[in-house]
Scaffold this motif. Structure first.
Motif, mmCIF file in Angstrom:
data_model
loop_
_atom_site.group_PDB
_atom_site.id
_atom_site.type_symbol
_atom_site.label_atom_id
_atom_site.label_comp_id
_atom_site.label_asym_id
_atom_site.label_seq_id
_atom_site.Cartn_x
_atom_site.Cartn_y
_atom_site.Cartn_z
ATOM 1 N N SER A 1 27.402 -27.668 91.681
ATOM 2 C CA SER A 1 26.203 -27.539 92.517
ATOM 3 C C SER A 1 26.256 -26.325 93.431
ATOM 4 C CB SER A 1 26.013 -28.808 93.350
ATOM 5 O OG SER A 1 27.160 -29.056 94.161
ATOM 6 N N GLN A 2 27.435 -25.983 93.947
ATOM 7 C CA GLN A 2 27.550 -24.846 94.845
ATOM 8 C C GLN A 2 27.218 -23.548 94.124
ATOM 9 O OE1 GLN A 2 31.318 -24.554 96.820
ATOM 10 N NE2 GLN A 2 30.755 -22.726 97.990
ATOM 11 N N SER A 3 27.710 -23.407 92.891
ATOM 12 C CA SER A 3 27.427 -22.195 92.122
ATOM 13 C C SER A 3 25.968 -22.160 91.656
ATOM 14 C CB SER A 3 28.354 -22.119 90.900
ATOM 15 O OG SER A 3 29.703 -21.993 91.298
ATOM 16 N N LEU A 4 25.450 -23.308 91.243
ATOM 17 C CA LEU A 4 24.065 -23.364 90.780
ATOM 18 C C LEU A 4 23.082 -23.019 91.890
ATOM 19 C CD1 LEU A 4 24.105 -26.568 88.516
ATOM 20 C CD2 LEU A 4 23.838 -24.196 87.766
ATOM 21 N N SER A 5 23.433 -23.346 93.117
ATOM 22 C CA SER A 5 22.538 -23.052 94.237
ATOM 23 C C SER A 5 22.420 -21.560 94.516
ATOM 24 C CB SER A 5 23.016 -23.774 95.499
ATOM 25 O OG SER A 5 24.294 -23.307 95.892
ATOM 26 N N SER A 6 23.362 -20.775 93.988
ATOM 27 C CA SER A 6 23.356 -19.327 94.259
ATOM 28 C C SER A 6 22.721 -18.503 93.147
ATOM 29 C CB SER A 6 24.798 -18.842 94.488
ATOM 30 O OG SER A 6 25.581 -19.021 93.305
ATOM 31 N N VAL A 7 22.403 -19.129 92.008
ATOM 32 C CA VAL A 7 21.830 -18.365 90.901
ATOM 33 C C VAL A 7 20.354 -18.111 91.167
ATOM 34 C CG1 VAL A 7 23.469 -19.302 89.241
ATOM 35 C CG2 VAL A 7 21.264 -20.432 89.558
ATOM 36 N N THR A 8 19.834 -17.047 90.583
ATOM 37 C CA THR A 8 18.424 -16.689 90.720
ATOM 38 C C THR A 8 17.573 -17.594 89.832
ATOM 39 O OG1 THR A 8 19.023 -14.389 91.132
ATOM 40 C CG2 THR A 8 16.747 -14.818 90.506
ATOM 41 N N LEU A 9 16.513 -18.146 90.394
ATOM 42 C CA LEU A 9 15.648 -19.049 89.634
ATOM 43 C C LEU A 9 14.336 -18.403 89.214
ATOM 44 C CD1 LEU A 9 16.076 -22.381 91.666
ATOM 45 C CD2 LEU A 9 17.259 -21.668 89.570
ATOM 46 N N TRP A 10 13.888 -17.387 89.967
ATOM 47 C CA TRP A 10 12.594 -16.760 89.704
ATOM 48 C C TRP A 10 12.752 -15.240 89.742
ATOM 49 C CZ3 TRP A 10 9.461 -20.486 88.149
ATOM 50 C CH2 TRP A 10 9.671 -21.773 88.638
ATOM 51 N N PRO A 11 11.872 -14.497 89.095
ATOM 52 C CA PRO A 11 12.002 -13.029 89.092
ATOM 53 C C PRO A 11 11.822 -12.452 90.487
ATOM 54 C CG PRO A 11 9.912 -13.723 88.098
ATOM 55 C CD PRO A 11 10.727 -14.956 88.278
ATOM 56 N N GLU A 12 12.607 -11.435 90.789
ATOM 57 C CA GLU A 12 12.570 -10.835 92.117
ATOM 58 C C GLU A 12 11.460 -9.806 92.248
ATOM 59 O OE1 GLU A 12 16.460 -9.294 92.706
ATOM 60 O OE2 GLU A 12 17.407 -11.264 92.906
#
Length: 454
Positions: A231-242
């Motif tokens: 969960s800690q790593s998943l929370s840091s990944v980009t979910l939407w285009p910047e």
């Protein structure tokens, strides 16, 4: 309107026996399941190497949703082309030809399409749709776009070979020198009168791709274990285009990764039961969608604690012997399958120049060697595989697969006075056309700017 290819008249099987009667005893051809697998194989080419990059650019949530929407869009484009073919078969040819009012058509007579002025000999089914929808201008425009698509594919093949070779221990350090041997192999094989035997290497190519992703996945697991899925790593990944530029790069790669619509007639004609093309297409695109999620989002999450993909997936490949073997194998596979792109592209050029590729060996060799030389020269200056794939997807595949199908369908319905869909669906068709035009123009401009900037 239902999207079920088995319940609506998306197509009419016009194959005939010698006496003119409809052939209802076709036993040759692929089954619906085999066709689904063939669709999956057609999509799973070298473009899959750019999918982790697309997931990074678009963000994992956007990528998950977008892959499904582009698959549905590709299906819709295929449906438009099949519906257009149905309209051509069901419409009075005189009415359509009379509206063009351009010289060179000849006189038309009779109420059957086949009795009017037909398209030129050798015209593909897609070209036939363009001919009846937009006349010779439409056919010429489609020829230019398909030629551009073939050229783009060939250049991308050359660029991906460079990507394989540059990280090998025996690279020369010069992009031109690195490409010399594989390009000579491509040009030599392309000049053969029959390159059908090269299609056998397509299976080897799929195995090499699968091996590449297995090696990369093992490297990611070796470096990070299951940390990326915590969960800690998943929370840091980009979910939407910047940015819109990132979204455009994502769009190009994903559209390139599907691209079934321009070849839907070839797929349909290979089937023993063409009326099941809708079912096969849905199953095939579904398989591709699931596979793409695994090799894009899965790989990105696995590497997220230690690596970001800013290029093709091979950049994450370790410097082991098995990785070197994969690179050499992929280079060989691409070199021996590239002629399968060179030949149809060369034949298009030869046809326009009036060269008989079978009786004029010198003309065939000259055209195809020149073609390979030009593409090799361009490939040397292309900054990276993912950039060229993204631009080709946005422009070439976008126009031929997302814009022209609804355009041709609407034109045919207007000229024929026939509409086989409801007014609501007609409004949806216009919306899809406008969406395709706006999206293709916008993303093509942005990805081309990124290509030049790189």
């Amino acid at each position: 309107m239902s999207n079920d290819g088995e319940s609506i008249p998306l197509l009419v099987d016009d194959r005939k026996n010698d006496d003119g009667s409809k052939d209802v005893t076709r036993s040759a051809g692929a089954s619906a399941v085999q066709t689904s697998i063939n669709i999956s194989k057609m999509c799973a080419g070298t473009g899959t190497l750019a999918l982790p990059f697309a997931a990074e650019q678009g963000g994992l949530a956007f990528h998950l949703i977008g892959l499904f929407l582009i698959a549905a869009w590709d299906y819709k484009g295929s449906e438009y082309l099949l519906r257009s073919h149905t309209l051509i078969q069901a419409t009075n040819n005189d009415q359509m030809l009379a509206e063009w009012k351009e010289p060179g058509y000849g006189n038309t007579s009779g109420s059957d399409l086949n009795k009017g002025h037909p398209p030129p000999d050798g015209t593909t089914m897609y070209g036939t749709v363009a001919w009846y929808a937009a006349g010779p201008t439409g056919l010429k425009a489609l020829d230019v776009l398909m030629l551009s698509l073939f050229l783009g594919l060939l250049i991308s093949y050359e660029v991906v070979m460079l990507s394989f070779i540059e990280d090998m221990p025996f690279t020369t350090g010069s992009r031109k020198a690195d490409l010399l041997v594989p390009s000579l192999l491509v040009a030599t094989l392309s000049c053969a009168p029959d390159v059908g035997f090269l299609s056998r290497f397509s299976v080897l190519g799929l195995l090499a791709l699968a091996l590449s992703f297995c090696v990369i996945a093992w490297q990611g697991f070796h470096d990070n274990g299951w940390e990326g899925f915590e969960s800690q790593s998943l929370s840091s990944v980009t979910l939407w285009p910047e940015s819109m530029a990132h979204a455009s790069s994502w769009f190009g790669v994903v559209v390139f990764g599907y691209g079934v619509a321009p070849f839907i007639f070839n797929i349909r004609d290979s089937m023993a039961e063409p009326e099941k093309i809708g079912t096969s297409l849905r199953i095939g695109l579904g398989i591709v969608y699931i596979g793409y999620i695994v090799i894009s989002n899965g790989i990105v999450i696995l590497f997220s604690p230690s690596y970001e993909f800013r290029g093709d997936v091979l950049q994450a490949m370790p410097g082991t012997r098995i990785a070197l073997f994969v690179r050499v194998l992929m280079t060989l596979v691409v070199a021996v399958t590239a002629p399968l792109i060179v030949v149809p592209c060369g034949e298009m050029i030869e046809g326009k120049l009036g060269i008989d590729s079978y009786s004029s060996a010198n003309g065939r060799v000259l055209v195809r060697v020149t073609l390979c030389t030009v593409c090799t020269f361009v490939a040397v200056f292309v900054p990276g595989f993912v950039r060229i794939v993204s631009f080709i997807g946005c422009f070439c595949v976008g126009v031929t697969g997302l814009v022209l199908p609804p355009l041709f369908c609407l034109l045919l319905e207007h000229k024929s006075g026939k509409c086989i869909v409801s007014p609501t669906s007609l409004s949806s068709d216009v919306f899809m056309l406008v969406l395709g035009v706006v999206t293709t123009i916008g993303t093509s401009a942005m990805t081309f700017e990124e290509l030049l900037r790189s």
